[in-house]
Design an enzyme around this catalytic site. Sequence first.
Site, mmCIF file in Angstrom:
data_model
loop_
_atom_site.group_PDB
_atom_site.id
_atom_site.type_symbol
_atom_site.label_atom_id
_atom_site.label_comp_id
_atom_site.label_asym_id
_atom_site.label_seq_id
_atom_site.Cartn_x
_atom_site.Cartn_y
_atom_site.Cartn_z
ATOM 1 N N GLU A 1 -6.013 -10.657 -0.965
ATOM 2 C CA GLU A 1 -6.992 -10.723 0.267
ATOM 3 C C GLU A 1 -8.536 -10.493 0.054
ATOM 4 O OE1 GLU A 1 -5.334 -6.923 2.467
ATOM 5 O OE2 GLU A 1 -3.114 -7.383 2.092
ATOM 6 N N HIS B 1 -10.555 -6.314 -1.975
ATOM 7 C CA HIS B 1 -11.582 -5.961 -0.855
ATOM 8 C C HIS B 1 -12.771 -5.229 -1.798
ATOM 9 C CE1 HIS B 1 -8.902 -7.190 2.166
ATOM 10 N NE2 HIS B 1 -8.040 -6.262 1.815
ATOM 11 N N ASN C 1 2.007 -5.234 -3.042
ATOM 12 C CA ASN C 1 0.674 -5.815 -2.680
ATOM 13 C C ASN C 1 -0.302 -4.174 -2.366
ATOM 14 O OD1 ASN C 1 -1.449 -7.676 -2.010
ATOM 15 N ND2 ASN C 1 -1.061 -6.888 -0.093
ATOM 16 N N ASP D 1 -12.059 -10.319 -0.450
ATOM 17 C CA ASP D 1 -13.382 -10.333 0.509
ATOM 18 C C ASP D 1 -14.446 -9.831 -0.136
ATOM 19 O OD1 ASP D 1 -12.599 -8.102 1.475
ATOM 20 O OD2 ASP D 1 -12.098 -8.692 3.618
ATOM 21 N N GLU E 1 0.992 -1.199 0.047
ATOM 22 C CA GLU E 1 0.049 0.102 0.056
ATOM 23 C C GLU E 1 0.895 1.251 0.174
ATOM 24 O OE1 GLU E 1 -2.935 -0.394 3.045
ATOM 25 O OE2 GLU E 1 -3.414 -2.320 2.504
HETATM 26 O O1 G2I Z 1 -7.259 -3.564 6.857
HETATM 27 C C1 G2I Z 1 -7.618 -4.681 5.932
HETATM 28 C C2 G2I Z 1 -6.233 -5.344 5.117
HETATM 29 C C3 G2I Z 1 -5.909 -4.326 4.165
HETATM 30 N N1 G2I Z 1 -4.801 -4.708 3.661
HETATM 31 C C4 G2I Z 1 -3.400 -4.994 4.416
HETATM 32 C C5 G2I Z 1 -3.764 -5.873 5.420
HETATM 33 O O2 G2I Z 1 -2.757 -6.156 6.537
HETATM 34 C C6 G2I Z 1 -5.185 -5.513 6.339
HETATM 35 O O3 G2I Z 1 -5.310 -6.316 7.187
HETATM 36 C C7 G2I Z 1 -5.925 -5.802 8.422
HETATM 37 C C8 G2I Z 1 -6.152 -7.242 9.424
HETATM 38 O O4 G2I Z 1 -7.369 -7.720 8.769
HETATM 39 C C9 G2I Z 1 -6.497 -6.709 10.746
HETATM 40 O O5 G2I Z 1 -6.745 -7.632 11.553
HETATM 41 O O6 G2I Z 1 -4.818 -5.139 8.962
HETATM 42 C C10 G2I Z 1 -5.396 -4.309 10.350
HETATM 43 C C11 G2I Z 1 -4.315 -3.432 10.543
HETATM 44 O O7 G2I Z 1 -3.205 -4.148 10.929
HETATM 45 C C12 G2I Z 1 -5.728 -5.390 11.348
HETATM 46 O O8 G2I Z 1 -6.253 -4.931 12.326
HETATM 47 C C13 G2I Z 1 -5.670 -5.106 13.501
HETATM 48 C C14 G2I Z 1 -5.999 -3.931 14.591
HETATM 49 O O9 G2I Z 1 -5.735 -2.681 14.056
HETATM 50 C C15 G2I Z 1 -5.291 -3.858 15.830
HETATM 51 O O10 G2I Z 1 -6.115 -3.083 16.829
HETATM 52 C C16 G2I Z 1 -5.203 -5.294 16.576
HETATM 53 O O11 G2I Z 1 -4.627 -5.761 17.521
HETATM 54 O O12 G2I Z 1 -5.660 -6.268 14.093
HETATM 55 C C17 G2I Z 1 -5.055 -6.495 15.496
HETATM 56 C C18 G2I Z 1 -5.156 -7.869 15.699
HETATM 57 O O13 G2I Z 1 -6.447 -8.115 15.901
#
Ligand code: G2I
Length: 443
Positions: A259, A232, A196, A261, A154
């Site tokens: 990714e 997404h 990505n 969905d 990104e």
């Molecule tokens: O935002 C959706 C995706 C966009 N592209 C990059 C991906 O890496 C991203 O994935 C999401 C995860 O699915 C989330 O699970 O990225 C977020 C940010 O890293 C993730 O959220 C984080 C929360 O921000 C944290 O507060 C939390 O501790 O998930 C963590 C674990 O649950």
Amino acid sequence: MRLAVTLAAVSAVAAGAAVALASGAQAGSTLGASAAEKGRYFGTAVAAGKLSNSQYTGILDREFNMITPENEMKWDATEPSQGQFRYTSADQIVAHAQAHGQRMRGHALLWYQQEPGWAQNMSGSALRSAMMNHVSTVAGHYKGKIYAWDVVNEAFADGNSGGRRDSNLQRTGNDWIEAAFRAARAADPGAKLCYNDYNTDGINAKSTGVYNMVKDFRSRGVPIDCVGFQSHLGGLPPSDYQANLQRFADLGVEVQITELDISGSNQATAYANVVKACLNVSRCAGITTWGIRDSDSWRTGENPLLFDANGNKKAAYTATLNALNGPGSTVSTPPVSSPPPVSSSPGGGTGNGCTATVSLNQWDGGFVATVRVTAGSSAINSWTVTLPVPSGVTVTGSWNVTRSGNSWTNVSYNGHVEAGQYTEFGFQATGTASGLNPACSAA
Ligand code: G2I
């Protein structure tokens, strides 16, 4: 002579088919097996904290043959304090994948989000060297265990500029992306290196900005092997989705849906359309959904995945599976022509009902061998490649295969190969590859 070989192969096929039926193995009955029949993978994002949930792992290990850690390989997770690396959760996921014959996508070495606090407060040359140290150390830790890395995630701006997104990473100099790719290649020469991003799923200003970067990298020998399209989506993919994948593939890189969905009422059709687009692009290597059950999704309340909160298959699952089993290119992705260090030395051996050939990606001290098993004039149901490993060579990892000494045999999802079609397995090794002469036999 040729007739005798063919007849022997036919009778062997008949015997193999009886075995397949008796064991109840159904070709094309799971996402991973169906994708493998088309030379693709089908993956999902996994959270380490859910690996103790048997409903979760039951679906994971039945349906998926590629895993992306949802958060565990991000910068904040792997280097919480500068120079102190923590791999516990990510290693759990890698161990699970290795125990279940799944491959790994690494995600993500550099991303302006999820930077640890110490990095958020840095800039300039100190940040640049911290970034490169992070890439080298994490990619080095997982050397030989990662199919593809999202090296940079990104980095492009939304909207019409087609340019880079502002961040402290970007402010270290526009060459930070290529520096990261070079560092990753040096640390793990066997991993495919991807850029990505999201909102790059159709032909638009942002995806064209990425396209121009990839084209520039390829022309200058910056080591990039693949582009990830997050996908997404909020309904049907854009009408030029496949054309967008194709224009990147035409630059010589692999394309991957990383990714996926999809929300909305036409979810099942939308999933099917994404699968069909990938199958229609020979360099589209595979599809990863961003989670397993709707309750695992970051898009709370949108139910964008293939399994419901109870682990039941949704209509979108059936549409996805049917699309994977439908028409589309049945060939594996052609070898990506990477900048050095890459060489190819094909050798081959034809045997009973199949042919095996090897292509090599050799670097100083190690190599990745990709072995292609091509069925003869009849379909085959299982295969074994006899491939002695030269002295001085140690195999450090393999995928899509079970090894016993010099015998490399199919796993459950890639034994069946249609007449004239092929499947591939591979291994990584230390040492120098020379005189690799495979012989193939099939049943
Ligand atoms: O935002 C959706 C995706 C966009 N592209 C990059 C991906 O890496 C991203 O994935 C999401 C995860 O699915 C989330 O699970 O990225 C977020 C940010 O890293 C993730 O959220 C984080 C929360 O921000 C944290 O507060 C939390 O501790 O998930 C963590 C674990 O649950």
